[in-house]
Design a protein around this motif. Structure first.
Motif, mmCIF file in Angstrom:
data_model
loop_
_atom_site.group_PDB
_atom_site.id
_atom_site.type_symbol
_atom_site.label_atom_id
_atom_site.label_comp_id
_atom_site.label_asym_id
_atom_site.label_seq_id
_atom_site.Cartn_x
_atom_site.Cartn_y
_atom_site.Cartn_z
ATOM 1 N N UNK A 76 0.826 -1.210 0.000
ATOM 2 C CA UNK A 76 0.000 0.000 0.000
ATOM 3 C C UNK A 76 0.857 1.257 0.000
ATOM 4 N N UNK A 77 1.849 1.303 0.858
ATOM 5 C CA UNK A 77 2.700 2.490 0.938
ATOM 6 C C UNK A 77 3.445 2.726 -0.374
ATOM 7 N N UNK A 78 3.954 1.682 -0.988
ATOM 8 C CA UNK A 78 4.674 1.839 -2.254
ATOM 9 C C UNK A 78 3.744 2.338 -3.364
ATOM 10 N N UNK A 79 2.532 1.771 -3.418
ATOM 11 C CA UNK A 79 1.569 2.204 -4.442
ATOM 12 C C UNK A 79 1.140 3.657 -4.235
ATOM 13 N N UNK A 80 0.864 4.017 -3.005
ATOM 14 C CA UNK A 80 0.445 5.396 -2.731
ATOM 15 C C UNK A 80 1.540 6.399 -3.065
ATOM 16 N N UNK A 81 2.760 6.087 -2.668
ATOM 17 C CA UNK A 81 3.862 7.010 -2.942
ATOM 18 C C UNK A 81 4.172 7.063 -4.440
ATOM 19 N N UNK A 82 4.137 5.906 -5.102
ATOM 20 C CA UNK A 82 4.398 5.841 -6.536
ATOM 21 C C UNK A 82 3.403 6.700 -7.325
ATOM 22 N N UNK A 83 2.145 6.704 -6.876
ATOM 23 C CA UNK A 83 1.113 7.478 -7.563
ATOM 24 C C UNK A 83 1.056 8.928 -7.081
ATOM 25 N N UNK A 84 1.916 9.277 -6.133
ATOM 26 C CA UNK A 84 1.970 10.642 -5.638
ATOM 27 C C UNK A 84 0.765 11.042 -4.801
ATOM 28 N N UNK A 85 0.069 10.066 -4.223
ATOM 29 C CA UNK A 85 -1.133 10.353 -3.437
ATOM 30 C C UNK A 85 -0.823 10.667 -1.975
ATOM 31 N N UNK A 86 0.113 9.947 -1.404
ATOM 32 C CA UNK A 86 0.467 10.126 0.008
ATOM 33 C C UNK A 86 1.966 9.880 0.156
ATOM 34 N N UNK A 87 2.613 10.723 0.949
ATOM 35 C CA UNK A 87 4.046 10.533 1.177
ATOM 36 C C UNK A 87 4.271 9.663 2.420
ATOM 37 N N UNK A 88 5.476 9.137 2.526
ATOM 38 C CA UNK A 88 5.843 8.339 3.701
ATOM 39 C C UNK A 88 5.705 9.179 4.978
ATOM 40 N N UNK A 89 6.067 10.459 4.901
ATOM 41 C CA UNK A 89 5.975 11.343 6.066
ATOM 42 C C UNK A 89 4.524 11.491 6.525
#
Length: 117
Positions: free
Chosen positions: A49-62
């Protein structure tokens, strides 16, 4: 309300097989393996989930690291999940407590009860 401890404590008929001489060691091993299984599945899903969200620019790790539930409902859902999780982790302890309260009878015990009738 759902009784998560009761749901998690359902078990097969008969005695639980033990692989160690000390029942306490067996309990700790069962609890540890329950936690390990839960954690492995959760970690893999969260990583995806985290990789997909960050890859799509929807949510950052921070943003993920600093998130705090915004509503009482969100907090309640987290608490309910926590209760279910702990019930699954401590399933062995709950089952052993139930066994002490309602021990399974052996065939010999049942036969003796029938003979006494």
């Amino acid at each position: 309300m759902i009784d998560h401890i009761k749901l998690a404590s359902s078990k097969s008929k008969g005695k639980r097989p033990y692989f160690h001489d000390d029942p306490a060691v067996e309990r700790v091993l069962n609890i540890t393996m329950a936690i390990a299984g839960e954690l492995a599945v959760m970690r893999e899903r969260m990583d995806s989930i985290e990789r997909l969200l960050e890859k799509k620019g929807l949510v950052s790790q921070k943003e993920i690291d600093t998130y705090v539930p915004e509503t009482k409902e969100e907090e309640t859902q987290r608490q309910e999940w926590h209760s279910e999780y702990i019930s699954r982790v401590l399933r062995i302890v709950q089952q052993e407590m139930e066994e002490l309260e309602n021990p399974d009878k052996s065939i010999a015990d049942i036969a003796n009860d029938i003979d006494k009738m």
